[in-house]
Design a protein around this motif. Sequence first.
Motif, PDB file in Angstrom:
ATOM      1  N   GLY A  83       0.732  -1.191   0.063  1.00 51.33           N
ATOM      2  CA  GLY A  83       0.017   0.084  -0.006  1.00 51.33           C
ATOM      3  C   GLY A  83       1.034   1.144  -0.022  1.00 51.33           C
ATOM      4  N   GLY A  84       2.065   1.185   0.019  1.00 52.17           N
ATOM      5  CA  GLY A  84       3.021   2.340  -0.106  1.00 52.17           C
ATOM      6  C   GLY A  84       4.261   2.017  -0.836  1.00 52.17           C
ATOM      7  N   GLN A  85       5.353   2.750   0.049  1.00 54.07           N
ATOM      8  CA  GLN A  85       6.685   2.638  -0.783  1.00 54.07           C
ATOM      9  C   GLN A  85       7.340   1.239  -0.430  1.00 54.07           C
ATOM     10  OE1 GLN A  85       9.822   5.315   1.133  1.00 54.07           O
ATOM     11  NE2 GLN A  85      10.767   5.394  -0.947  1.00 54.07           N
ATOM     12  N   ILE A  86       8.059   0.673  -1.235  1.00 57.62           N
ATOM     13  CA  ILE A  86       8.773  -0.482  -1.220  1.00 57.62           C
ATOM     14  C   ILE A  86       9.923  -0.261  -1.545  1.00 57.62           C
ATOM     15  CG2 ILE A  86       9.169  -2.822  -1.949  1.00 57.62           C
ATOM     16  CD1 ILE A  86       6.126  -2.880  -2.831  1.00 57.62           C
ATOM     17  N   THR A  87      10.877  -0.687  -0.537  1.00 57.01           N
ATOM     18  CA  THR A  87      12.635  -0.228  -0.856  1.00 57.01           C
ATOM     19  C   THR A  87      13.436  -1.757  -0.727  1.00 57.01           C
ATOM     20  OG1 THR A  87      13.182   0.352   1.427  1.00 57.01           O
ATOM     21  CG2 THR A  87      12.510   2.078  -0.206  1.00 57.01           C
ATOM     22  N   VAL A  88      14.535  -1.887  -1.597  1.00 55.76           N
ATOM     23  CA  VAL A  88      15.149  -3.159  -1.359  1.00 55.76           C
ATOM     24  C   VAL A  88      16.556  -2.614  -0.881  1.00 55.76           C
ATOM     25  CG1 VAL A  88      16.465  -4.833  -3.174  1.00 55.76           C
ATOM     26  CG2 VAL A  88      13.741  -4.260  -2.960  1.00 55.76           C
ATOM     27  N   LYS A  89      16.870  -3.387   0.260  1.00 54.00           N
ATOM     28  CA  LYS A  89      18.469  -3.034   0.576  1.00 54.00           C
ATOM     29  C   LYS A  89      19.269  -4.267   0.206  1.00 54.00           C
ATOM     30  CE  LYS A  89      20.953  -1.884   4.658  1.00 54.00           C
ATOM     31  NZ  LYS A  89      20.557  -1.539   6.356  1.00 54.00           N
ATOM     32  N   PHE A  90      20.518  -3.842  -0.529  1.00 52.73           N
ATOM     33  CA  PHE A  90      21.408  -4.755  -1.041  1.00 52.73           C
ATOM     34  C   PHE A  90      22.334  -5.214  -0.049  1.00 52.73           C
ATOM     35  CE2 PHE A  90      19.478  -2.721  -4.436  1.00 52.73           C
ATOM     36  CZ  PHE A  90      19.035  -4.013  -5.335  1.00 52.73           C
ATOM     37  N   ASN A  91      23.164  -6.193   0.072  1.00 54.12           N
ATOM     38  CA  ASN A  91      24.164  -6.630   0.922  1.00 54.12           C
ATOM     39  C   ASN A  91      25.144  -5.580   0.915  1.00 54.12           C
ATOM     40  OD1 ASN A  91      25.271  -8.834   2.444  1.00 54.12           O
ATOM     41  ND2 ASN A  91      26.969  -8.768   0.977  1.00 54.12           N
ATOM     42  N   ASP A  92      25.335  -4.854   0.111  1.00 54.51           N
ATOM     43  CA  ASP A  92      26.685  -3.728   0.202  1.00 54.51           C
ATOM     44  C   ASP A  92      25.953  -2.585   0.914  1.00 54.51           C
ATOM     45  OD1 ASP A  92      24.839  -2.634  -1.694  1.00 54.51           O
ATOM     46  OD2 ASP A  92      26.475  -2.705  -3.383  1.00 54.51           O
ATOM     47  N   GLY A  93      24.543  -2.503   1.360  1.00 51.93           N
ATOM     48  CA  GLY A  93      24.306  -1.622   2.189  1.00 51.93           C
ATOM     49  C   GLY A  93      23.408  -0.177   1.329  1.00 51.93           C
ATOM     50  N   ARG A  94      23.623  -0.420  -0.017  1.00 56.68           N
ATOM     51  CA  ARG A  94      22.432   0.296  -0.729  1.00 56.68           C
ATOM     52  C   ARG A  94      21.078   0.116  -0.777  1.00 56.68           C
ATOM     53  NH1 ARG A  94      23.802  -0.651  -6.870  1.00 56.68           N
ATOM     54  NH2 ARG A  94      24.392  -2.674  -6.063  1.00 56.68           N
ATOM     55  N   GLU A  95      20.463   1.014  -0.555  1.00 53.38           N
ATOM     56  CA  GLU A  95      18.839   0.963  -0.542  1.00 53.38           C
ATOM     57  C   GLU A  95      18.117   1.713  -1.652  1.00 53.38           C
ATOM     58  OE1 GLU A  95      15.303   0.854   2.895  1.00 53.38           O
ATOM     59  OE2 GLU A  95      17.187   1.465   3.449  1.00 53.38           O
ATOM     60  N   LEU A  96      17.359   0.986  -2.586  1.00 57.06           N
ATOM     61  CA  LEU A  96      16.622   1.661  -3.557  1.00 57.06           C
ATOM     62  C   LEU A  96      15.115   1.345  -3.860  1.00 57.06           C
ATOM     63  CD1 LEU A  96      19.389   0.488  -6.421  1.00 57.06           C
ATOM     64  CD2 LEU A  96      18.989   2.976  -5.381  1.00 57.06           C
ATOM     65  N   PRO A  97      14.627   2.230  -4.200  1.00 59.22           N
ATOM     66  CA  PRO A  97      13.089   2.143  -4.069  1.00 59.22           C
ATOM     67  C   PRO A  97      12.613   1.295  -5.425  1.00 59.22           C
ATOM     68  CG  PRO A  97      13.826   4.014  -5.523  1.00 59.22           C
ATOM     69  CD  PRO A  97      15.041   3.671  -4.703  1.00 59.22           C
ATOM     70  N   ALA A  98      11.711   0.173  -5.096  1.00 58.62           N
ATOM     71  CA  ALA A  98      11.173  -0.650  -6.018  1.00 58.62           C
ATOM     72  C   ALA A  98       9.596  -0.758  -6.149  1.00 58.62           C
ATOM     73  CB  ALA A  98      11.544  -2.077  -5.282  1.00 58.62           C
ATOM     74  N   THR A  99       9.133  -1.404  -7.268  1.00 59.48           N
ATOM     75  CA  THR A  99       7.874  -1.470  -7.606  1.00 59.48           C
ATOM     76  C   THR A  99       7.324  -2.847  -7.778  1.00 59.48           C
ATOM     77  OG1 THR A  99       8.257  -0.896  -9.806  1.00 59.48           O
ATOM     78  CG2 THR A  99       7.706   0.989  -8.363  1.00 59.48           C
TER      79      THR A  99
END
Length: 276
Positions: free
Chosen positions: A119-135
């Motif tokens: 119902g809102g924002q989804i983000t994906v956090k990678f093993n290297d620490g990066r976090e990016l938005p996802a749909t």
Amino acid sequence: MTEQSFPAMSGSLVEPQPVVVAPKFWRRAAPMLTAATLVAGLFGGVTGAVIASPDSPATSTSVAAQTISNTSTLDWSAVASEVLPSVVQVNVGNGLGSGVVLSADGKILTNNHVVASAGGQITVKFNDGRELPATVVNTDASSDLAVLQVSGASGLTPIKWADSGSVKVGDAVMAIGSPSGLQGTVTTGIVSALDRKVTVPGESRRASSVSYQAIQTDASINPGNSGGALVNAAGELVGINSAIYSPASSSGEAGSVGIGFAIPSNTAKQIVEKLS
């Protein structure tokens, strides 16, 4: 094969029954390391449980007895090092689950129940620490799988697929994910049984139940592991972690007791081809 599934029992005088549950994805509002109290649907958003009869004999549709693989000589640190970049944390509102990388440009596979109530924002956090938005690209509630697309991702390391049809009882496996929000956690065990029927009732009367033939493992799986990887000793995906068995009387009390379930990789791969 007989499905070990019965209606939930109610009433204070009823002896608590063992349950097969999909523990609700870990909620960050809860204290760290106590998230097992928030279990509900298969590690994600699906609430409900499948009641397994404690009097019914455990059945393996593979082989009645096999010699357990010797895992003492396996280099699990090398397996973890290889696979961790391909396993992500999926953040959904105030909760989270896990996922695996499907493509270098950011396609992610996870459980449907992890994102079903996003119902809102989804983000994906990678093993290297990066976090990016996802749909959400697409979902399949009947198989409890979903495909996400991460925005601005490139150069990712896709998971390597194994043929789950070649998996044997006693094979060594590793589960990787974010139990209780502890990203990059690995646990090891063996394949305990094959083709185990798992059914999780829908969250409401209008929601359909989810059923599939699962790989059973004793590798520890907890809330937050939903959608994460179950890999073999070669670091190849044999299943998507999705459910656990618990002796608790309700799914809200469930935690790992060494009986976990994963959607076989062959099943997942077929669904991914339809969803992508």
